[in-house]
Design a protein around this motif. Structure first.
Motif, mmCIF file in Angstrom:
data_model
loop_
_atom_site.group_PDB
_atom_site.id
_atom_site.type_symbol
_atom_site.label_atom_id
_atom_site.label_comp_id
_atom_site.label_asym_id
_atom_site.label_seq_id
_atom_site.Cartn_x
_atom_site.Cartn_y
_atom_site.Cartn_z
ATOM 1 N N LYS A 50 -24.847 10.002 -40.034
ATOM 2 C CA LYS A 50 -24.518 9.159 -38.885
ATOM 3 C C LYS A 50 -25.785 8.751 -38.147
ATOM 4 C CE LYS A 50 -19.947 11.192 -38.034
ATOM 5 N NZ LYS A 50 -19.077 11.857 -37.029
ATOM 6 N N THR A 51 -25.697 7.619 -37.445
ATOM 7 C CA THR A 51 -26.819 7.130 -36.647
ATOM 8 C C THR A 51 -26.606 7.505 -35.192
ATOM 9 O OG1 THR A 51 -27.178 5.253 -38.122
ATOM 10 C CG2 THR A 51 -28.143 5.123 -35.923
ATOM 11 N N VAL A 52 -27.541 8.269 -34.652
ATOM 12 C CA VAL A 52 -27.500 8.663 -33.243
ATOM 13 C C VAL A 52 -28.327 7.654 -32.450
ATOM 14 C CG1 VAL A 52 -28.091 10.450 -31.562
ATOM 15 C CG2 VAL A 52 -27.265 11.098 -33.834
ATOM 16 N N HIS A 53 -27.686 6.936 -31.544
ATOM 17 C CA HIS A 53 -28.368 5.931 -30.715
ATOM 18 C C HIS A 53 -28.858 6.619 -29.437
ATOM 19 C CE1 HIS A 53 -26.986 2.621 -33.296
ATOM 20 N NE2 HIS A 53 -25.863 3.308 -33.400
ATOM 21 N N ALA A 54 -30.084 7.140 -29.494
ATOM 22 C CA ALA A 54 -30.603 7.976 -28.402
ATOM 23 C C ALA A 54 -31.144 7.153 -27.241
ATOM 24 C CB ALA A 54 -31.683 8.905 -28.927
ATOM 25 N N VAL A 55 -31.887 6.098 -27.550
ATOM 26 C CA VAL A 55 -32.480 5.228 -26.521
ATOM 27 C C VAL A 55 -32.070 3.803 -26.851
ATOM 28 C CG1 VAL A 55 -34.621 4.492 -25.400
ATOM 29 C CG2 VAL A 55 -34.420 6.827 -26.277
ATOM 30 N N ASN A 56 -31.481 3.115 -25.866
ATOM 31 C CA ASN A 56 -30.832 1.837 -26.147
ATOM 32 C C ASN A 56 -31.327 0.709 -25.245
ATOM 33 O OD1 ASN A 56 -28.847 2.942 -28.133
ATOM 34 N ND2 ASN A 56 -28.188 4.106 -26.342
ATOM 35 N N GLY A 57 -32.620 0.441 -25.341
ATOM 36 C CA GLY A 57 -33.175 -0.678 -24.583
ATOM 37 C C GLY A 57 -33.727 -0.278 -23.228
ATOM 38 N N VAL A 58 -34.479 0.812 -23.175
ATOM 39 C CA VAL A 58 -35.055 1.294 -21.914
ATOM 40 C C VAL A 58 -36.285 0.466 -21.541
ATOM 41 C CG1 VAL A 58 -36.384 3.207 -20.908
ATOM 42 C CG2 VAL A 58 -34.175 3.643 -21.984
ATOM 43 N N SER A 59 -36.345 0.063 -20.265
ATOM 44 C CA SER A 59 -37.511 -0.671 -19.739
ATOM 45 C C SER A 59 -37.880 -0.103 -18.369
ATOM 46 C CB SER A 59 -37.200 -2.163 -19.595
ATOM 47 O OG SER A 59 -36.879 -2.757 -20.832
ATOM 48 N N PHE A 60 -39.174 0.057 -18.123
ATOM 49 C CA PHE A 60 -39.659 0.443 -16.798
ATOM 50 C C PHE A 60 -41.166 0.235 -16.737
ATOM 51 C CE2 PHE A 60 -39.397 4.451 -19.272
ATOM 52 C CZ PHE A 60 -40.728 4.847 -19.255
ATOM 53 N N ASP A 61 -41.721 0.330 -15.513
ATOM 54 C CA ASP A 61 -43.159 0.196 -15.292
ATOM 55 C C ASP A 61 -43.658 1.361 -14.446
ATOM 56 O OD1 ASP A 61 -43.935 -2.672 -16.272
ATOM 57 O OD2 ASP A 61 -42.089 -2.964 -15.129
ATOM 58 N N ILE A 62 -44.895 1.735 -14.685
ATOM 59 C CA ILE A 62 -45.562 2.728 -13.840
ATOM 60 C C ILE A 62 -46.918 2.162 -13.449
ATOM 61 C CG2 ILE A 62 -46.428 5.077 -13.633
ATOM 62 C CD1 ILE A 62 -44.519 5.955 -15.795
ATOM 63 N N GLY A 115 -31.305 10.670 -23.202
ATOM 64 C CA GLY A 115 -32.391 9.968 -23.880
ATOM 65 C C GLY A 115 -33.730 10.076 -23.183
ATOM 66 N N LYS A 116 -33.842 10.982 -22.211
ATOM 67 C CA LYS A 116 -35.076 11.094 -21.427
ATOM 68 C C LYS A 116 -36.247 11.581 -22.274
ATOM 69 C CE LYS A 116 -33.312 14.042 -18.467
ATOM 70 N NZ LYS A 116 -31.997 14.252 -19.146
ATOM 71 N N THR A 117 -36.050 12.700 -22.981
ATOM 72 C CA THR A 117 -37.125 13.268 -23.796
ATOM 73 C C THR A 117 -37.478 12.353 -24.965
ATOM 74 O OG1 THR A 117 -36.511 15.526 -23.185
ATOM 75 C CG2 THR A 117 -37.811 15.260 -25.183
ATOM 76 N N SER A 118 -36.487 11.732 -25.573
ATOM 77 C CA SER A 118 -36.747 10.805 -26.681
ATOM 78 C C SER A 118 -37.611 9.636 -26.221
ATOM 79 C CB SER A 118 -35.434 10.279 -27.269
ATOM 80 O OG SER A 118 -34.732 11.315 -27.929
ATOM 81 N N THR A 119 -37.387 9.174 -24.994
ATOM 82 C CA THR A 119 -38.204 8.096 -24.436
ATOM 83 C C THR A 119 -39.659 8.522 -24.331
ATOM 84 O OG1 THR A 119 -36.330 7.181 -23.189
ATOM 85 C CG2 THR A 119 -38.539 6.615 -22.428
ATOM 86 N N ALA A 120 -39.892 9.719 -23.784
ATOM 87 C CA ALA A 120 -41.269 10.214 -23.624
ATOM 88 C C ALA A 120 -41.945 10.431 -24.974
ATOM 89 C CB ALA A 120 -41.263 11.510 -22.822
ATOM 90 N N LYS A 121 -41.220 11.019 -25.926
ATOM 91 C CA LYS A 121 -41.806 11.264 -27.245
ATOM 92 C C LYS A 121 -42.094 9.962 -27.985
ATOM 93 C CE LYS A 121 -40.059 15.933 -28.102
ATOM 94 N NZ LYS A 121 -39.250 16.807 -28.988
ATOM 95 N N ALA A 122 -41.280 8.937 -27.740
ATOM 96 C CA ALA A 122 -41.540 7.632 -28.362
ATOM 97 C C ALA A 122 -42.806 7.008 -27.784
ATOM 98 C CB ALA A 122 -40.345 6.703 -28.162
#
Length: 326
Positions: A23-35, A50-57
């Motif tokens: 199966k395909t796990v959709h962990a992060v689905n179009g996250v956008s932000f600025d720092i 999807g917080k940790t997956s975002t950082a690891k990506a």
């Protein structure tokens, strides 16, 4: 979604999937932000959002097997990290970007002394002698509160709070411009949590380091962050300054998070939790991701995906109700 200051890190439409048991796990689905440079963004949401997956990506340290960055862009000072070669990315990790991982015991090497682990990135990125790297590592460890007489000990000889300090020392050893902190206080008791947060804030201000702080604790967000991104089912559902999120809460999910917290100024018999569970990432709902749990959901919410709308200058919400009367 741009901050008033010049954006230092810009994440655009980031998508991450995992393959698990066919199966395909959709962990992060179009996250956008600025720092912006020197600022801290809090990424807050439930477990599995999807917080940790975002950082690891961002750091490109997702598992080699099963994980894939499906799309998006991650610009650091205008350069897309997702297009760098692995060789160039190794020069970025630890030097430009560092990460404080959630579990310090699994992040540390059990067969190396603490000082050896802090000295390793210093020597790799600065091309200096082992003696000089060790000297710098000892100074860094003393900065985070680990005395010189203990730097040659192993991780198992340290308490949880001391191990977390060691992980912070490793992350900041090369004075990175961006720090990714993945729930750095989750495994610590309340007193040690406060000490570690104060330490991170102090060192970040000294080095003018930008930070992405991942947590599910809104109290920690309020203490440390300048801006906040609320994430649900791999999407940012509300984004704005700390004042926007705390005083002018817009999205029903964010409202639910605050309603789940105890308030010392109010007397209530029971807290108000968000009904239901987060969606199955292998079978995401149609329409708005939050509609199965939302008390305000309409037929339109069930059918149509929602886009982030600017409900006030710099304040965005992914909800059909925002900006409409009532």
């Amino acid at each position: 979604m741009e901050t008033q200051k010049k954006s230092f890190l810009s994440v655009r439409d980031l998508k991450v999937t995992y393959q698990s048991l066919g199966k395909t796990v959709h962990a992060v689905n179009g996250v956008s932000f600025d720092i912006a440079e020197g600022e801290t963004l809090g990424l807050v949401g439930e477990t599995g959002a999807g917080k940790t997956s975002t950082a690891k990506a961002i750091l490109r340290v997702l598992p080699d097997v099963g994980a894939k960055i499906e799309g998006g862009e991650v610009f650091l000072e205008g350069e897309d990290l997702l297009k760098l070669s692995e060789k160039n990315m190794r020069n970025v990790r630890g030097n430009m970007i560092s990460m404080i991982f959630q579990d310090p015991m699994s992040a540390l090497n059990p067969v190396q002394t603490i000082v050896e682990q802090v000295a390793e990135p210093i020597r790799f990125h600065n091309q200096i002698s082992a003696a000089e790297a060790t000297s710098r590592a000892i100074k860094m460890l003393e900065t985070v509160g680990i005395t010189a007489d203990r730097v040659h000990e192993f991780p198992h000889q340290f308490s949880g709070g001391m191990r977390q300090r060691a992980v912070i020392a490793i992350a900041l050893a090369c004075e990175p411009k961006l720090l990714l902190a993945d729930e750095p206080t989750t495994a610590l008791d309340v007193t040690i949590q406060a000490q570690v947060l104060d330490l991170i804030k102090e060192l970040r201000e000294q080095l003018n380091t930008s930070m992405l702080l991942i947590t599910h604790d809104l109290g920690v967000i309020g203490e440390v962050c300048d801006n906040v991104a609320v994430i649900y089912a791999g999407q940012v559902v509300e984004y704005g300054s700390k004042v926007d999120i705390y005083d002018y809460t817009a999205h029903p999910y964010t409202i639910g998070l605050f309603a789940s917290l105890p308030d010392l100024e109010k007397t209530v018999d029971r807290l108000t939790p968000i009904e239901g569970l987060p969606p199955d990432p292998t079978n995401l709902p149609t329409g708005c991701m939050f509609h199965p749990r939302c008390p305000y959901a309409t037929e339109e919410c069930r059918k149509n995906r929602m886009e982030l709308r600017e409900v006030a200058p710099g304040h965005y919400s992914r909800c059909i109700r925002n900006g409409k009367e009532g």
